[in-house]
Write a protein that holds these residues in place. Structure first.
Motif, PDB file in Angstrom:
ATOM      1  N   GLU A   1       0.832  -1.197   0.000  1.00 39.16           N
ATOM      2  CA  GLU A   1       0.000   0.000   0.000  1.00 39.16           C
ATOM      3  C   GLU A   1       0.875   1.258   0.000  1.00 39.16           C
ATOM      4  OE1 GLU A   1      -4.034   0.639   2.471  1.00 39.16           O
ATOM      5  OE2 GLU A   1      -2.231   0.882   3.680  1.00 39.16           O
ATOM      6  N   SER A   2       0.515   2.227  -0.860  1.00 43.27           N
ATOM      7  CA  SER A   2       1.237   3.500  -0.936  1.00 43.27           C
ATOM      8  C   SER A   2       0.248   4.646  -0.905  1.00 43.27           C
ATOM      9  CB  SER A   2       2.048   3.613  -2.235  1.00 43.27           C
ATOM     10  OG  SER A   2       2.823   2.476  -2.473  1.00 43.27           O
ATOM     11  N   LYS A   3       0.680   5.758  -0.271  1.00 44.49           N
ATOM     12  CA  LYS A   3      -0.133   6.972  -0.284  1.00 44.49           C
ATOM     13  C   LYS A   3       0.807   8.166  -0.458  1.00 44.49           C
ATOM     14  CE  LYS A   3      -3.651   5.139   2.893  1.00 44.49           C
ATOM     15  NZ  LYS A   3      -4.300   5.291   4.223  1.00 44.49           N
ATOM     16  N   PHE A   4       0.498   9.039  -1.394  1.00 47.85           N
ATOM     17  CA  PHE A   4       1.299  10.239  -1.598  1.00 47.85           C
ATOM     18  C   PHE A   4       0.479  11.237  -2.420  1.00 47.85           C
ATOM     19  CE2 PHE A   4       2.353   7.031  -4.744  1.00 47.85           C
ATOM     20  CZ  PHE A   4       2.305   7.705  -5.964  1.00 47.85           C
ATOM     21  N   LYS A   5       1.040  12.402  -2.647  1.00 50.05           N
ATOM     22  CA  LYS A   5       0.323  13.429  -3.402  1.00 50.05           C
ATOM     23  C   LYS A   5       1.003  13.686  -4.736  1.00 50.05           C
ATOM     24  CE  LYS A   5      -1.922  17.927  -3.101  1.00 50.05           C
ATOM     25  NZ  LYS A   5      -2.203  19.127  -2.292  1.00 50.05           N
ATOM     26  N   LEU A   6       0.191  13.820  -5.779  1.00 48.46           N
ATOM     27  CA  LEU A   6       0.700  14.127  -7.106  1.00 48.46           C
ATOM     28  C   LEU A   6       0.831  15.633  -7.287  1.00 48.46           C
ATOM     29  CD1 LEU A   6      -1.437  11.657  -9.264  1.00 48.46           C
ATOM     30  CD2 LEU A   6       1.005  11.472  -8.782  1.00 48.46           C
ATOM     31  N   GLU A   7       1.897  16.039  -7.975  1.00 49.84           N
ATOM     32  CA  GLU A   7       2.126  17.440  -8.295  1.00 49.84           C
ATOM     33  C   GLU A   7       2.318  17.578  -9.802  1.00 49.84           C
ATOM     34  OE1 GLU A   7       1.818  19.658  -6.065  1.00 49.84           O
ATOM     35  OE2 GLU A   7       2.130  18.638  -4.146  1.00 49.84           O
ATOM     36  N   LYS A   8       2.369  18.816 -10.261  1.00 53.57           N
ATOM     37  CA  LYS A   8       2.537  19.088 -11.679  1.00 53.57           C
ATOM     38  C   LYS A   8       3.775  18.385 -12.245  1.00 53.57           C
ATOM     39  CE  LYS A   8       3.570  22.798 -14.931  1.00 53.57           C
ATOM     40  NZ  LYS A   8       4.035  24.189 -15.077  1.00 53.57           N
ATOM     41  N   ASP A   9       3.605  17.774 -13.422  1.00 53.34           N
ATOM     42  CA  ASP A   9       4.658  17.080 -14.179  1.00 53.34           C
ATOM     43  C   ASP A   9       5.041  15.732 -13.592  1.00 53.34           C
ATOM     44  OD1 ASP A   9       4.802  19.123 -16.085  1.00 53.34           O
ATOM     45  OD2 ASP A   9       6.297  20.223 -14.907  1.00 53.34           O
ATOM     46  N   ASP A  10       4.413  15.293 -12.507  1.00 54.98           N
ATOM     47  CA  ASP A  10       4.663  13.945 -11.997  1.00 54.98           C
ATOM     48  C   ASP A  10       4.174  12.905 -13.015  1.00 54.98           C
ATOM     49  OD1 ASP A  10       5.691  15.000  -9.706  1.00 54.98           O
ATOM     50  OD2 ASP A  10       3.999  14.458  -8.410  1.00 54.98           O
ATOM     51  N   LEU A  11       4.867  11.777 -13.051  1.00 54.14           N
ATOM     52  CA  LEU A  11       4.500  10.684 -13.951  1.00 54.14           C
ATOM     53  C   LEU A  11       4.444   9.385 -13.163  1.00 54.14           C
ATOM     54  CD1 LEU A  11       4.085   9.329 -16.756  1.00 54.14           C
ATOM     55  CD2 LEU A  11       6.586   9.242 -16.958  1.00 54.14           C
ATOM     56  N   LEU A  12       3.309   8.714 -13.226  1.00 55.56           N
ATOM     57  CA  LEU A  12       3.129   7.424 -12.571  1.00 55.56           C
ATOM     58  C   LEU A  12       2.885   6.385 -13.665  1.00 55.56           C
ATOM     59  CD1 LEU A  12       2.674   5.800  -9.920  1.00 55.56           C
ATOM     60  CD2 LEU A  12       0.276   6.503 -10.020  1.00 55.56           C
ATOM     61  N   THR A  13       3.679   5.316 -13.668  1.00 55.13           N
ATOM     62  CA  THR A  13       3.554   4.282 -14.702  1.00 55.13           C
ATOM     63  C   THR A  13       3.354   2.928 -14.044  1.00 55.13           C
ATOM     64  OG1 THR A  13       5.074   5.549 -16.103  1.00 55.13           O
ATOM     65  CG2 THR A  13       4.607   3.297 -16.763  1.00 55.13           C
ATOM     66  N   ILE A  14       2.361   2.194 -14.526  1.00 47.80           N
ATOM     67  CA  ILE A  14       2.030   0.876 -13.993  1.00 47.80           C
ATOM     68  C   ILE A  14       2.148  -0.126 -15.127  1.00 47.80           C
ATOM     69  CG2 ILE A  14       0.211  -0.504 -12.890  1.00 47.80           C
ATOM     70  CD1 ILE A  14      -0.963   2.397 -12.177  1.00 47.80           C
ATOM     71  N   VAL A  15       2.768  -1.268 -14.855  1.00 47.33           N
ATOM     72  CA  VAL A  15       2.967  -2.262 -15.909  1.00 47.33           C
ATOM     73  C   VAL A  15       2.614  -3.657 -15.406  1.00 47.33           C
ATOM     74  CG1 VAL A  15       4.827  -0.880 -16.926  1.00 47.33           C
ATOM     75  CG2 VAL A  15       5.404  -2.742 -15.341  1.00 47.33           C
ATOM     76  N   SER A  16       2.292  -4.531 -16.355  1.00 46.26           N
ATOM     77  CA  SER A  16       2.181  -5.956 -16.037  1.00 46.26           C
ATOM     78  C   SER A  16       3.554  -6.603 -16.207  1.00 46.26           C
ATOM     79  CB  SER A  16       1.156  -6.624 -16.959  1.00 46.26           C
ATOM     80  OG  SER A  16       1.601  -6.594 -18.305  1.00 46.26           O
ATOM     81  N   ASP A  17       3.700  -7.851 -15.784  1.00 43.39           N
ATOM     82  CA  ASP A  17       5.041  -8.447 -15.817  1.00 43.39           C
ATOM     83  C   ASP A  17       5.546  -8.722 -17.228  1.00 43.39           C
ATOM     84  OD1 ASP A  17       3.404 -10.595 -16.358  1.00 43.39           O
ATOM     85  OD2 ASP A  17       3.891 -11.717 -14.546  1.00 43.39           O
ATOM     86  N   GLY A  18       4.667  -8.598 -18.237  1.00 44.29           N
ATOM     87  CA  GLY A  18       5.127  -8.734 -19.615  1.00 44.29           C
ATOM     88  C   GLY A  18       6.132  -7.657 -19.994  1.00 44.29           C
ATOM     89  N   VAL A  19       6.053  -6.486 -19.346  1.00 43.47           N
ATOM     90  CA  VAL A  19       7.023  -5.414 -19.600  1.00 43.47           C
ATOM     91  C   VAL A  19       8.372  -5.773 -18.984  1.00 43.47           C
ATOM     92  CG1 VAL A  19       7.602  -2.999 -19.119  1.00 43.47           C
ATOM     93  CG2 VAL A  19       5.267  -3.620 -19.785  1.00 43.47           C
TER      94      VAL A  19
END
Length: 390
Positions: free
Chosen positions: A138-156
């Protein structure tokens, strides 16, 4: 939060499979964005069903206000652990972003997410919680301008195993690549598509696993107002142009007649730039106070084709070649894809007889059909579209 949350994803099916075993669900409302990536055990039809069930249950329950514990227990009871392989039938990553920019992430057996802040990969702290004998990170944080969040499956992470790379791409290498992309790519779609194209190349175009990448980018809102086609009633020309010029952001005019109307109403010269003409796209024009003025139907049609190719998951399109041409369609496509979060359309309902097929009803004009497809594609890219018929 006054920023715009740009979300996009792309995926590859495992070689010889018609269905993807990964499933992405995205739900937006005025207060929250919920994103779920689920990876079904195995591949093909079975994996697709398992991942679809998982993602649908998760996104539906969370949207209706259920807690994470309730949601995961429901998933556990619906999809038990495989008795033979002792593996969960479906893994998942859940992301919930609130209107004030706070993000909550729950990960179960998917690769860790990638978070870029100030153009650098950041490792956020996580805590383990146990729900139905499942370890959820579990993670909690705040997004700001120009932030990038990337989620992948294990195929990547496994891209290239047994082909171009012995051990696959691996998390650290993917992180480095995403960090470098964050410095040059402006949109979530550009990032997710580029990531998947690289994976496809590493797999030598025969993916050994279902492969999915989701990009979430925080941006300043970027507005474009686009005026195409003369108003149905010529006496509305002046009022329409006044409202168009008062609207937010860049001003783009598509169509010879529309350009003449705008130039006349704002008392500006209209100068055709013949050096911007290509084989299949007419030249643009310059109007002082207007960011881009193009021809109408032909340019819009070519623009729609470029955006369609950009979105098409089966097209490994060279983004530089798509946007770097100097013709009107390339300029318009580049603006709509890379420099726009909100599109304000002003669509004139006057019918140009030259655009009509005598075998079709008058309301099926070529112009309106092209505009309708443009609207559909822009919404598919996650842009907010407002339509004003005049």
């Amino acid at each position: 939060m006054s920023y715009f949350i740009d979300v996009a994803y792309d995926n590859l099916n495992k070689k010889d499979e018609e269905l993807c075993g990964d499933k992405v669900e995205i739900v937006k409302d005025e207060k929250n964005i919920i994103i779920v990536l689920s990876d079904g055990l195995g591949s093909g039809v079975k994996a697709n069903i398992l991942s679809t069930l998982t993602s649908k249950i998760a996104v539906t329950m969370l949207k209706e206000g259920s807690s994470l514990i309730e949601t995961i227990k429901t998933i556990s009871n619906t999809l038990p652990v495989c008795s033979v392989r002792k593996l969960a039938y479906s893994t998942f990553t859940i992301v919930k972003i609130t209107e004030d920019g706070f993000v909550y992430i729950a990960e179960y057996d998917n690769p860790p997410y990638f978070f870029v802040k100030n153009k650098k990969i950041i490792h956020n702290s996580k805590r383990d919680i146990i729900i139905d004998n499942k370890v959820i990170k579990e993670s909690k944080f705040k997004l700001e301008k120009d932030d990038l969040l990337t989620i992948v499956s294990d195929g990547v992470i496994h891209a290239g195993v047994g082909k171009t790379l012995n051990l696959g791409w691996q998390w650290e290498n993917v992180a480095d690549y995403i960090q470098s992309m964050s410095k040059i790519k402006k949109t979530a779609k550009s990032i997710s598509k580029e990531l998947i194209c690289v994976c496809d190349n590493l797999y030598a175009n025969r993916p050994g696993d279902d492969t999915t990448a989701i990009a979430i980018k925080v941006k300043e809102p970027e507005y474009i107002s686009l005026f195409t086609g003369p108003p149905e009633n010529k006496y509305d020309d002046s009022n329409t142009v006044i409202k168009f010029m008062q609207s937010k952001g860049k001003k783009i005019v598509c169509g010879g007649t529309a350009s003449k109307i705008v130039a006349r109403e704002i008392k500006s010269d209209l100068n055709v730039k013949l050096d911007t003409m290509s084989i299949d796209v007419p030249p643009i024009a310059e109007i002082k106070g207007i960011d881009l003025a193009t021809e109408g139907v032909l340019t819009l049609s070519k623009t729609v084709e470029k955006i369609r190719n950009f979105i098409d998951p089966n097209t490994n399109v060279n983004q530089n070649r798509l946007f770097n041409n100097k013709d009107g369609a390339s300029m318009l496509a580049n603006n709509l894809i890379n420099n726009c979060t909100h599109l304000n359309l002003w669509v004139g309902k006057a019918i140009n007889p030259a655009h009509q097929n005598p075998n079709l009803p008058i309301d099926l004009s070529i112009k309106l059909k092209v505009v309708d497809e443009l609207i559909m594609l822009m919404k598919k890219l996650g842009k907010k579209v407002i339509i004003n018929h005049v």
